[in-house]
Scaffold this motif. Structure first.
Motif: not given
Length: 235
Positions: A35-37, A169-174, A185-188
Motif C-alpha cells: 500500500r505504498s502511496p 503525497i498526502v500521507t507522508p506530507l501530513l 487530514r481527510g478534509f484537507a
C-alpha cells in the motif's frame, strides 16, 4: 489481425473491460507494494491504458466512447459518499465552523495559486481558465471550464493529475507535518485532491475518508461559485 482489431476497438465493451482490467492491475500493484502511496492504482491504470492506446493507435475519443460508463458512474459514486457522512454526522456537526473557514481558504488558495503561477509563466487565458477548477471533482471542473471558455480536455487532465499527486503525497506530507486528527487530514485532501484523494483517505482511515468526501463535495460547489470571480482578477 489489424482489421480484426479495428473492428473490435470500436466496441464499447472492449474499452470498458480494458479500463476495469487496468484498474485491477493497479490495485494489485498497490497491494503488492504494501500500500505504498507511490504506487497509486489510478496512476498505474492511466499508464497501462496510455500504453495500450499508443501501441494500438487508438484515439482518445474512440476509447472514451467505450469507457464513458465509468465517467457516468462518477455521479453515483459521489452521492454514495453520503453514507459514511451520515454515519459520522455527530462528528461533522461539532466542527462546522472550522470546516467552513478551511473550505474557503483551501478553495481560494487552490484556484489562486494555480492562476498566479500560470499568469506568471505567461500562459494564454484559455489555459488559465482551464487551470482554475483543477481541485474540483471532474464533472464539476469540466462544466466550469466550459462555461468560462476554457479547454475541457485540458481541465480533465489537470484534475486527474491533481488527484494523483495529492493521493501520493498526502500521507507522508501530513505525517511529516505532525497532523494526527483524521478529520483535518481527510478534509484537507478532499478539498485539494477531490475523488482520487478521497479514495486514498478511505484507505488510510474511515473518518479521514468521510471528511475527505465532505471536503470534495463542498469544494465542488464553492469552486463553481468562486471560479468566475477569481478568474476575472487575472483578465
Amino acid at each position: 489481425m489489424s482489421e480484426i482489431w479495428s473492428y473490435l476497438s470500436r466496441g464499447e465493451l472492449v474499452w470498458l473491460t480494458a479500463t476495469l482490467v487496468a484498474y485491477l492491475c493497479g490495485d494489485w500493484a498497490f497491494r503488492a507494494s504494501g500500500r505504498s502511496p507511490l504506487v497509486n492504482p489510478v496512476l498505474v491504470a492511466v499508464l497501462i491504458l496510455s500504453g495500450v492506446l499508443m501501441v494500438t493507435g487508438t484515439s482518445y475519443p474512440t476509447y472514451f466512447e467505450g469507457a464513458q460508463f465509468v465517467h457516468f458512474m462518477l455521479g453515483p459514486a459521489t452521492v454514495a459518499l453520503a453514507l459514511p457522512l451520515w454515519a459520522h454526522r455527530g462528528r461533522v456537526a461539532r466542527v462546522l465552523v472550522p470546516m467552513a473557514a478551511a473550505l474557503l481558504v483551501g478553495s481560494v488558495v487552490a484556484m489562486g495559486s494555480a492562476l498566479a503561477l500560470g499568469w506568471g509563466l505567461g500562459l494564454p487565458m484559455d489555459v488559465l481558465v482551464s487551470l482554475a477548477p483543477k481541485s474540483a471533482t471532474a464533472p464539476v471542473a469540466i462544466g466550469i471550464t466550459e462555461e468560462l471558455g476554457g479547454l475541457p480536455n485540458l481541465t480533465a487532465v489537470l484534475v486527474i493529475l491533481t488527484g494523483i499527486i495529492g493521493a501520493i503525497i498526502v500521507t507522508p506530507l501530513l505525517n511529516g507535518l505532525g497532523f494526527t486528527d483524521y478529520r483535518a487530514r481527510g478534509f484537507a485532501v478532499g478539498v485539494a485532491a477531490h475523488g482520487i484523494g478521497t479514495a486514498r483517505a478511505f484507505q488510510v482511515n474511515e473518518v479521514a475518508g468521510t471528511f475527505s468526501g465532505i471536503g470534495m463535495g463542498l469544494n465542488a460547489v464553492l469552486t463553481a461559485v468562486l471560479a468566475p470571480v477569481v478568474v476575472r482578477l487575472f483578465l
